[in-house]
Write an enzyme that holds these catalytic residues in place. Structure first.
Site: not given
Ligand SMILES: *Cc1c(COP(=O)(O)O)cnc(C)c1O
Length: 380
Positions: A50, A270
């Site tokens: 994702k 800045y």
């Molecule tokens: C992001 C996510 C994961 C992965 O989790 P990690 O801790 O990054 O391994 C697994 N399941 C769901 C539903 C997620 O949103």
């Protein structure tokens, strides 16, 4: 060479500014990390790619993960799943955040969708293109998923539609609230609830092929032999929450854009938050908070240049920040490592996260679209 020629020679790439900065993603680290999980757990692996694979680039990372044995891909949003199919990835993909209007497109390329309520189930079955769903049970995270007291109704409705041939329930799943804590009572309780949920689903007539609960940390900390699949996100990128010996896959590189000498008493950037207490050489790094360099990290951060740590001085701006090179004879064009795996003395994304009061996930995801990604370590 005249000015116009030299300007056009340094024309910015399609993405990125003049090739000064790049995020180098080592796909062999991604493969190593998948194998590290596979060598210690019995479950199959869903690679969670994702948010453009936490900023690493979804398609190349997904391909590397599949090469190393991941048998599923997971994404949050529908368009991310569609992009993976468009890039030619053929393994099953699960998406958990989508809009009813996206169901037709998802179904057309056989993407599995998560379903938490009867209303969602009805929207899915009214769309003949969608074939596979995963019913999600809320076992305690309280973010999404079916409320436990609606689970029997949901599984019965799903079994009814399955019998009509409208859809197949391929998975039953949930998400941990305390996956990174070894022996968390919450995790064991969540696993117990999911088991009960599976029994009830079986009783309703469902025979899902995959049951999944754990994320990266939970895959290691929770003994869940009745789950078939784990969803690995953070671990894929080398965020090592459980001491598996994972390798950070991304290295953020730049080159010094300018170098100047300032005198004791002169301020930098800045507001002159930094004032030199001696004559010193200051160098400009052409990355800023628009590229994901956290502004709040400025007071503590440093980068690696010529094998030494140079502290960030003054405020980090939108496109650039300044480092103190002391009396080192640095030149414009000198390579700078903003973060890497730490093996050459450079900071890691975890260091930047600590300096910014956040987690490495947010550092990786924040690296902006102006920074080109370059891939190394592709399988031959
Ligand atoms: C992001 C996510 C994961 C992965 O989790 P990690 O801790 O990054 O391994 C697994 N399941 C769901 C539903 C997620 O949103």
């Amino acid at each position: 060479m005249n000015l116009v020629q030299s300007l056009s020679r340094h024309r910015p790439a399609a993405r990125g500014i003049a090739g000064l900065s790049e995020a180098v993603v080592d796909l062999s680290a991604v493969r190593h990390n998948i194998r590290a999980f596979r060598s210690v757990i019995p479950q199959s692996v869903m690679a969670v790619v994702k948010a453009d694979a936490f900023g690493h680039g979804a398609a190349p990372v997904a391909r590397a993960a599949v090469e190393a044995g991941a048998s599923w891909l997971g994404v949050a949003r529908a368009d991310e799943a569609l992009q993976l199919r468009a890039a030619g990835l053929t393994v099953p993909i699960l998406t958990w955040l989508y809009d009813a209007a996206e169901l037709m497109l998802l179904g057309d390329v056989d993407v599995d969708v998560s379903v938490s309520t009867i209303a969602e189930l009805q929207r899915v079955v009214s769309n003949p293109a969608v074939r596979h769903v995963h019913l999600k049970l809320d076992t305690g995270l309280h973010r999404s998923g079916s409320a436990p007291d609606q689970w029997i109704e949901l599984t019965r409705a799903a079994a009814h539609y399955e019998a009509l041939g409208a859809v197949t329930v391929r998975g039953i799943w949930s998400h941990l609230s305390h996956g990174d804590r070894p022996d968390a009572v919450q995790s064991r309780h969540q696993l117990q609830l999911l088991r009960t949920g599976l029994v009830l689903a079986n009783r309703a007539g469902l025979q899902p092929t995959v049951v999944h609960l754990a994320n990266s940390a939970g895959a290691i900390t929770l003994d869940a032999p009745d789950c078939d699949l784990v969803r690995i996100g953070a671990g894929l990128y080398g965020i090592d929450e459980t001491g598996l010996g994972l390798r950070p896959a991304m290295r953020l590189m730049s080159k010094l854009a300018q170098v100047r000498r300032i005198r004791a008493g002169e301020g930098v950037s800045y507001g002159h938050d930094f004032v030199a207490d001696r004559d010193t050489t200051v160098a400009l790094v052409p990355l800023g908070y628009a590229d994901g360099i956290p502004r709040v990290a400025g007071a503590q951060a440093s980068v690696l240049c010529r094998g030494v740590r140079m502290p960030v001085i003054g405020r980090i701006a939108m496109d650039q920040f300044v480092v103190d090179a002391g009396d080192l004879p640095v030149e414009p064009g000198e390579p700078v490592t903003i973060f890497g795996d730490g093996s050459r003395g450079e900071p890691t994304a975890a260091d930047w996260a600590a300096w910014a009061g956040t987690i490495p996930h947010e550092i990786y995801c924040g690296i902006g679209s102006r920074v080109p990604r370059r891939y190394e370590g592709a399988a031959r």
